[in-house]
Design a protein around this motif. Structure first.
Motif, PDB file in Angstrom:
ATOM      1  N   ALA A 140       1.249  -1.268  -0.113  1.00  0.00           N
ATOM      2  CA  ALA A 140       0.433   0.216   0.187  1.00  0.00           C
ATOM      3  C   ALA A 140       1.152   1.551   0.115  1.00  0.00           C
ATOM      4  CB  ALA A 140      -0.589   0.516   1.704  1.00  0.00           C
ATOM      5  N   TYR A 141       1.633   0.946   0.948  1.00  0.00           N
ATOM      6  CA  TYR A 141       2.300   2.546   1.289  1.00  0.00           C
ATOM      7  C   TYR A 141       3.424   2.286  -0.280  1.00  0.00           C
ATOM      8  CZ  TYR A 141       1.739   4.143   5.314  1.00  0.00           C
ATOM      9  OH  TYR A 141       0.953   4.392   6.403  1.00  0.00           O
ATOM     10  N   SER A 142       4.183   1.375  -1.180  1.00  0.00           N
ATOM     11  CA  SER A 142       4.549   2.321  -2.436  1.00  0.00           C
ATOM     12  C   SER A 142       4.069   2.545  -3.257  1.00  0.00           C
ATOM     13  CB  SER A 142       4.226   0.235  -2.714  1.00  0.00           C
ATOM     14  OG  SER A 142       5.527  -0.517  -2.058  1.00  0.00           O
ATOM     15  N   VAL A 143       2.501   2.593  -3.460  1.00  0.00           N
ATOM     16  CA  VAL A 143       1.214   3.037  -4.266  1.00  0.00           C
ATOM     17  C   VAL A 143       1.685   4.492  -3.558  1.00  0.00           C
ATOM     18  CG1 VAL A 143      -0.639   3.819  -4.784  1.00  0.00           C
ATOM     19  CG2 VAL A 143      -0.075   1.207  -4.373  1.00  0.00           C
ATOM     20  N   ALA A 144       1.264   4.269  -2.305  1.00  0.00           N
ATOM     21  CA  ALA A 144       1.515   5.968  -2.315  1.00  0.00           C
ATOM     22  C   ALA A 144       2.801   7.285  -1.892  1.00  0.00           C
ATOM     23  CB  ALA A 144       1.116   6.441  -0.716  1.00  0.00           C
ATOM     24  N   ILE A 145       3.757   5.966  -2.178  1.00  0.00           N
ATOM     25  CA  ILE A 145       5.021   7.225  -1.385  1.00  0.00           C
ATOM     26  C   ILE A 145       5.155   7.157  -3.547  1.00  0.00           C
ATOM     27  CG2 ILE A 145       7.903   6.625  -1.488  1.00  0.00           C
ATOM     28  CD1 ILE A 145       6.398   5.358   0.836  1.00  0.00           C
ATOM     29  N   LEU A 146       5.248   6.182  -4.375  1.00  0.00           N
ATOM     30  CA  LEU A 146       5.835   6.438  -5.621  1.00  0.00           C
ATOM     31  C   LEU A 146       4.568   8.056  -6.083  1.00  0.00           C
ATOM     32  CD1 LEU A 146       7.165   3.256  -7.503  1.00  0.00           C
ATOM     33  CD2 LEU A 146       7.809   5.280  -6.406  1.00  0.00           C
ATOM     34  N   SER A 147       3.337   6.866  -6.079  1.00  0.00           N
ATOM     35  CA  SER A 147       2.935   8.304  -6.139  1.00  0.00           C
ATOM     36  C   SER A 147       2.910   9.620  -6.359  1.00  0.00           C
ATOM     37  CB  SER A 147       1.441   8.374  -6.480  1.00  0.00           C
ATOM     38  OG  SER A 147       0.927   6.743  -6.609  1.00  0.00           O
ATOM     39  N   ARG A 148       3.303  10.029  -4.641  1.00  0.00           N
ATOM     40  CA  ARG A 148       3.663  11.723  -4.200  1.00  0.00           C
ATOM     41  C   ARG A 148       4.939  11.998  -5.423  1.00  0.00           C
ATOM     42  NH1 ARG A 148       3.818  13.368   1.483  1.00  0.00           N
ATOM     43  NH2 ARG A 148       1.361  13.398   1.159  1.00  0.00           N
ATOM     44  N   VAL A 157      -0.549  -3.459  -2.862  1.00  0.00           N
ATOM     45  CA  VAL A 157      -1.270  -2.001  -4.079  1.00  0.00           C
ATOM     46  C   VAL A 157      -2.767  -2.767  -4.109  1.00  0.00           C
ATOM     47  CG1 VAL A 157      -0.856  -1.831  -6.249  1.00  0.00           C
ATOM     48  CG2 VAL A 157       1.187  -2.690  -4.763  1.00  0.00           C
ATOM     49  N   MET A 158      -3.191  -3.664  -4.335  1.00  0.00           N
ATOM     50  CA  MET A 158      -4.799  -3.839  -5.075  1.00  0.00           C
ATOM     51  C   MET A 158      -5.342  -2.693  -3.467  1.00  0.00           C
ATOM     52  SD  MET A 158      -4.769  -4.959  -7.781  1.00  0.00           S
ATOM     53  CE  MET A 158      -4.329  -3.234  -7.883  1.00  0.00           C
ATOM     54  N   LEU A 159      -5.491  -3.850  -2.562  1.00  0.00           N
ATOM     55  CA  LEU A 159      -6.320  -2.806  -1.547  1.00  0.00           C
ATOM     56  C   LEU A 159      -6.288  -1.051  -1.873  1.00  0.00           C
ATOM     57  CD1 LEU A 159      -7.655  -4.201  -0.164  1.00  0.00           C
ATOM     58  CD2 LEU A 159      -5.940  -4.319   2.275  1.00  0.00           C
ATOM     59  N   ALA A 160      -4.768  -0.814  -1.737  1.00  0.00           N
ATOM     60  CA  ALA A 160      -4.494   0.619  -2.001  1.00  0.00           C
ATOM     61  C   ALA A 160      -5.365   0.869  -2.815  1.00  0.00           C
ATOM     62  CB  ALA A 160      -3.330   1.535  -1.562  1.00  0.00           C
ATOM     63  N   ASN A 161      -5.672  -0.132  -4.322  1.00  0.00           N
ATOM     64  CA  ASN A 161      -6.535   1.382  -5.103  1.00  0.00           C
ATOM     65  C   ASN A 161      -7.752   1.264  -4.551  1.00  0.00           C
ATOM     66  OD1 ASN A 161      -4.681   2.260  -7.312  1.00  0.00           O
ATOM     67  ND2 ASN A 161      -3.655   0.548  -6.809  1.00  0.00           N
ATOM     68  N   GLN A 162      -7.982   0.294  -4.318  1.00  0.00           N
ATOM     69  CA  GLN A 162      -9.669  -0.041  -3.827  1.00  0.00           C
ATOM     70  C   GLN A 162     -10.088   1.098  -2.573  1.00  0.00           C
ATOM     71  OE1 GLN A 162     -11.076  -1.645  -0.503  1.00  0.00           O
ATOM     72  NE2 GLN A 162     -13.195  -0.958  -1.675  1.00  0.00           N
ATOM     73  N   THR A 163      -8.670   1.502  -1.933  1.00  0.00           N
ATOM     74  CA  THR A 163      -9.507   2.163  -1.082  1.00  0.00           C
ATOM     75  C   THR A 163      -9.435   3.121  -1.157  1.00  0.00           C
ATOM     76  OG1 THR A 163      -7.926   2.248   0.120  1.00  0.00           O
ATOM     77  CG2 THR A 163      -9.279   0.432   0.838  1.00  0.00           C
TER      78      THR A 163
END
Lengths: 255, 312
Positions: free
Chosen positions: B72-80, B227-233
């Motif tokens: 989940a944090y991989s998504v958050a950190i890369l997205s930022r 990763v999927m969970l971060a995208n879902q929420t």
């Protein structure tokens, strides 16, 4: 050069010296029985030779290489295999899978993730051969945990053989087997003569004296005598140390 | 191995149901169903990952939520940082999980039984508190994602249905991968070590390397779920790595049936559906869920898969 040369091997549990400056020489191709009263340190010796438990000191030379400090799985690859006093198998696997796993250990990498192992005919064929050799090929597809006690002993011998050892350490292979199963196991051990060197711990004296080329007597962590069965049977030191304590009926050894 | 024909059949049924679910949602005019199902699939991936080491390796990890968090944090950190591609998010999640699993696994695997459970829990909690103290990403409160991951530069996943099918494809792929692994040479060594580690050493295997590899594979798979969970929420917080979450994953696996992979998928599905439905009935739904869990485990040692097998 002897296949196995053990010098000054030591192991103590606290103040109790279980293996006390033990010397032992095993020649290539022989069947070497180790007898001795309960608590003499026979199973500990096997554990030390196989690398299952660490030694406090001494030397174990096998095929000209020092084994001391080498882990059990490495000694297996060097050619030392063993069976356990208390049956040690993979109970949830079939008998065939048990032996095939042992074949797998010495043939190729096990870091293979995609192709189904149960379709590797090379493993299965060799496993079936080993099962056949010990006489339980008809049990190949039975869950190992569901086999009779005697069949489990036979299976364990097949597993050990499947590692293709040069030296096979057998810790009371006949313990708890029925007459017929014991006969079969003795027959298998006879058939190994000359192919595999056997070190055998056994309480069944009839089996020991019919199988062994040489017998060593272990008492309180030391080998007090080594020699051909007839000499050992007649040795007064052995009679005193072994028979004096173990059984009133000298018949056990004299048979 | 006796359950494989049944399992293939049950897997086909379950995955077919997942495949047609969005059409069912259309028919029912219930778009929320797809959202729930995406969450279910994410957890199913994590439960599947856990079952690989728990069921086949006998390694009860009580810290698998850490990998959800890493994903989940991989998504958050890369997205930022302006990197929004799903492929890169997955790659980063897998790499991060591999590093974390290699280090913590190498240490944890020196212990056994309850100590292994506790040490994996401890490592996951370290991860939890690390992200709690990471104020740049909201600390305790977490961080809301500006957008979902992109696919080939396109915001395809903004559609719930596209996100759902992406998650489903990942689940299906990882399920087939896990099945292959458990049937391979590697899988046999892993299972054999669970059965009897001393025997495995006595035929020439050093179990540690295989267990560690399995632990790393499992961690990487669970990170995909993150990763999927971060995208879902559309939201990432340390709560993803909370030890409750690790416990829920263990519950899902046990509920569905340990050591056959499909059970983990079914366990996650049924557990989350029960959570949805029971929470409508009462706010004390965990109590009801507890009763159901106890009943299932009591009457079938193999969880839901056991009930299924008995009937067929």
């Amino acid at each position: 050069m002897s296949l196995l040369e053990v010098r000054n091997l030591r192991k103590a549990y606290g103040a109790l010296k279980v293996t006390d400056d033990l010397d032992l020489t095993v020649e290539e191709g022989e069947i070497h029985a180790i007898i001795g009263p309960n608590g003499a340190g026979k199973s500990t010796l096997i554990a030390q030779l196989s690398g299952e438990s660490l030694s406090d000191g001494g030397s174990v030379r096998f095929a000209d290489a020092e084994m001391m400090g080498m882990a059990m799985h490495r000694r297996v690859r060097a050619g030392i295999s063993r069976s356990f006093q208390i049956t040690s198998i993979l109970p949830g696997f079939t008998a065939l899978e048990n032996v095939a796993t042992a074949v797998q250990a010495r043939t190729g990498s096990s870091f293979r993730f995609f192709s189904p192992v149960d379709q590797e005919n090379r493993l299965n064929d060799q496993a079936l051969e080993a099962l056949d050799r010990v006489g339980i090929a008809d049990r190949a597809f039975f869950r190992a945990g569901s086999l009779s006690h005697g069949e489990k002993r036979q299976l364990e011998l097949a597993i050990a053989l499947a590692t293709r050892p040069r030296l096979l350490l057998l810790d009371e292979p006949l313990a708890g087997t029925s007459g017929q199963e014991a006969e079969r196991l003795v027959e298998v051990m006879h058939s190994l003569r000359g192919q595999v060197t056997l070190v055998l711990i056994e309480h069944d004296m009839a089996a020991v004296f019919s199988l062994a080329d040489r017998v060593s007597v272990l008492v309180y962590g030391q080998i007090i005598a080594t020699g051909p069965p007839d000499i050992i049977r007649a040795d007064p030191k052995v009679r005193q140390a072994y028979l004096g304590e173990e059984s009133a009926g000298a018949g056990d050894v004299a048979d | 191995m006796r359950i494989i024909p049944t399992r293939a059949w049950a897997a086909t049924a379950l995955f077919t149901a997942f495949a047609i679910l969005p059409f069912l949602a259309d028919a029912l005019d219930d778009s929320y169903l797809v959202v729930i199902a995406t969450r279910i699939i994410a957890y199913a991936i994590a439960a599947l990952a856990l079952d690989l080491i728990l069921g086949y390796g006998g390694l009860v990890s009580f810290g698998h939520a850490a990998y959800l968090g890493i994903g989940a944090y991989s998504v958050a950190i890369l997205s930022r940082a302006g990197i929004t591609d799903l492929g890169l998010h997955l790659a980063a999640a897998i790499a991060g999980a591999a590093i974390f699993a290699t280090i913590t696994g190498a240490i944890s695997l020196r212990t056994k039984g309850i100590y292994f459970i506790m040490i994996t829990l401890a490592f996951a909690q370290m991860g939890y508190f690390f992200f709690v103290s990471l104020s740049a990403y909201g600390g305790d409160d977490g961080v809301t994602l500006a957008q979902r991951s992109t696919l080939f530069g396109q915001p395809v996943l903004e559609s719930d249905r596209a996100l759902y099918y992406t998650a489903f494809a990942l689940l299906l792929g990882l399920y087939l991968l896990a099945v292959a692994i458990t049937r391979s040479r590697f899988g046999r060594v892993l299972t054999g070590t669970r059965e009897n580690p001393v025997r495995m050493r006595a035929i020439g295997f050093s179990p540690f390397r295989y267990q560690l590899t399995a632990f790393v594979i499992s961690g990487c798979m669970a990170a995909v779920a993150g990763v999927m969970l971060a995208n879902q929420t559309n939201y990432v917080s340390p709560a993803f790595m909370d030890w409750h979450r690790s416990g829920e994953l263990v519950v899902m696996v046990v509920f569905g049936g340990v050591g056959n992979l499909l059970g983990a998928v079914a366990g996650a599905t049924v557990a989350l559906l029960l959570e949805e439905w029971l929470s409508i009935l009462t706010e004390h739904w965990p109590l009801l869920f507890g009763v159901i869990l106890v009943m299932v485990v009591l009457y079938s040692r193999d969880g839901l898969s056991g009930l299924f097998r008995r009937r067929t």
